[in-house]
Design a protein around this motif. Structure first.
Motif, PDB file in Angstrom:
ATOM      1  N   LYS A 195      14.083  -5.026  -4.913  1.00 40.05           N
ATOM      2  CA  LYS A 195      15.471  -4.589  -4.886  1.00 40.05           C
ATOM      3  C   LYS A 195      16.235  -5.258  -6.036  1.00 40.05           C
ATOM      4  O   LYS A 195      15.971  -6.413  -6.399  1.00 40.05           O
ATOM      5  N   PRO A 217      16.786   1.180 -10.233  1.00 42.34           N
ATOM      6  CA  PRO A 217      17.849   2.075 -10.696  1.00 42.34           C
ATOM      7  C   PRO A 217      18.966   1.297 -11.394  1.00 42.34           C
ATOM      8  O   PRO A 217      19.345   0.222 -10.935  1.00 42.34           O
ATOM      9  N   CYS A 240      16.511   9.171 -12.000  1.00 38.99           N
ATOM     10  CA  CYS A 240      16.423   8.386 -10.767  1.00 38.99           C
ATOM     11  C   CYS A 240      16.967   9.217  -9.599  1.00 38.99           C
ATOM     12  O   CYS A 240      16.350   9.292  -8.530  1.00 38.99           O
ATOM     13  N   GLY A 279      13.604  10.367  -8.327  1.00 42.06           N
ATOM     14  CA  GLY A 279      13.458   9.204  -7.432  1.00 42.06           C
ATOM     15  C   GLY A 279      13.979   9.519  -6.037  1.00 42.06           C
ATOM     16  O   GLY A 279      13.273   9.381  -5.042  1.00 42.06           O
ATOM     17  N   SER A 280      15.260   9.956  -5.985  1.00 43.13           N
ATOM     18  CA  SER A 280      15.880  10.241  -4.677  1.00 43.13           C
ATOM     19  C   SER A 280      15.576  11.652  -4.199  1.00 43.13           C
ATOM     20  O   SER A 280      15.655  11.924  -2.992  1.00 43.13           O
TER      21      SER A 280
END
Ligand SMILES: NC(=O)C1=CN([C@@H]2O[C@H](COP(=O)(O)OP(=O)(O)OC[C@H]3O[C@@H](n4cnc5c(N)ncnc54)[C@H](OP(=O)(O)O)[C@@H]3O)[C@@H](O)[C@H]2O)C=CC1
Ligand SMILES: O=C(O)[C@@H]1CCC=N1
Length: 284
Positions: A75, A105, A178, A182-183
């Protein structure tokens, strides 16, 4: 091609998705992989299934001193303290020999460079959980110097085994990637879940509804990827005059579903940039 040693700082979901894909691609056994995470010694860790094919340590310093490429897979809020630990425990010359890769990110190369006290040897990659089935997408952001670096070329060859390469892009474009790649899988999952719920409400079994919703998305994605069809064209092919589909589409339009997806993407993108700004402010 030289077989560089890759270390992952963090062995969570996104790192495990990559390992799963590389195993499926029969490539894992060719690689030299280290992972560092607090639970490295935990016998119940899901990473134990790789046995001695992956070297595990609780020490990010040990990992860093044993690897040519080090991927930050934790993270964002942890990176500053991990970098300051590495700066204290690994000498500057050794840090300069490592290619650092961030999958986080927003976090910019220049912010990481200031934390690591290094200059050139940092790149960013964004990829998605779909790598687990060798069907991922990835993009990277790196300077011209790193583009020709044999460690980056090797890393790219590893990702090419499990993902479609979207290009070497600017850091801002990487934050758009991202949000999209990514999402995106999570956004699509809400569509699958909603359609399956509808089918259950209409009377289908849960298992069949979930399977068919996911398979319908898979087949549709396959047509869009393998043909030159625009999504609107495929949608129009399916919607017969006064038929069932156009009635359903009207409901989606009434609820602004396309605007909702656009807002979702923009919100994820803005979040990456806000995170980057917050992390950069932490430098001061
Ligand atoms: N999930 C996704 O689809 C994607 C995630 N990302 C990014 O990748 C990063 C990781 O995400 P994800 O894998 O989902 O997160 P997870 O929470 O699944 O994994 C985080 C990992 O970090 C480890 N960790 C915690 N503290 C430390 C430390 N001090 N040193 C080393 N390792 C540590 C944890 O170890 P332990 O298990 O021992 O607690 C765990 O293995 C995030 O920045 C995320 O935004 C990027 C693209 C996609
Ligand atoms: O939500 C996250 O932080 C990560 C980044 C892209 C997908 N998951």
């Amino acid at each position: 091609m030289e077989n560089f040693r890759i270390g992952f700082i963090g062995g969570g979901r996104i790192v495990q998705a990559l390992l799963e894909g590389l195993e499926q691609a029969n490539y894992l056994q060719n690689m030299s992989i280290w992972i560092s995470c607090p639970s490295a010694d935990n016998e119940n860790s899901s990473l134990k299934c790789y046995g001695n094919r992956i070297r595990m340590t609780t020490s990010n310093t040990v990992l860093c001193t044993n690897c040519d490429i080090v991927v930050f897979g934790v993270k964002a809020k942890l990176i500053k303290s991990i970098c300051s630990e590495l700066v204290k425990t690994v000498d500057n010359a050794s840090l300069a020999q490592v290619l650092f890769v961030s999958v986080i990110p927003g976090l910019t190369i220049s912010t990481i460079a200031q934390w690591l006290h290094t200059q050139e040897n940092i790149i960013r990659i964004m990829y998605n959980v779909n790598v687990a089935k060798c069907n991922g997408s990835y993009a990277l952001s790196s300077s011209k110097t790193n583009e020709n670096d044999s460690r980056q070329i090797y890393l790219k060859s590893v990702f090419d085994k499990v993902a479609y390469f979207a290009g070497n892009v600017t850091e801002s474009e990487l934050d758009i990637m991202c949000a999209l790649i990514g999402s995106g899988p999570a956004f699509f999952c809400t569509a699958v879940e909603g359609l399956a719920d509808g089918a259950v409400k209409a009377g289908l079994s849960r298992q069949l509804a979930n399977t068919l919703a996911a398979r319908t998305m898979l087949g549709c994605a396959d047509i869009l990827v393998t043909s030159s069809k625009h999504p609107a064209e495929l949608k129009n092919d399916i919607s017969t005059p006064a038929g069932t589909t156009i009635y359903g589409l009207h409901e989606l339009e009434n609820r602004g579903v396309r605007g909702a997806y656009m807002d979702a993407l923009m919100s994820a993108f803005n979040r990456a940039q806000t995170m980057a700004d917050q992390l950069a402010r932490d430098l001061k």
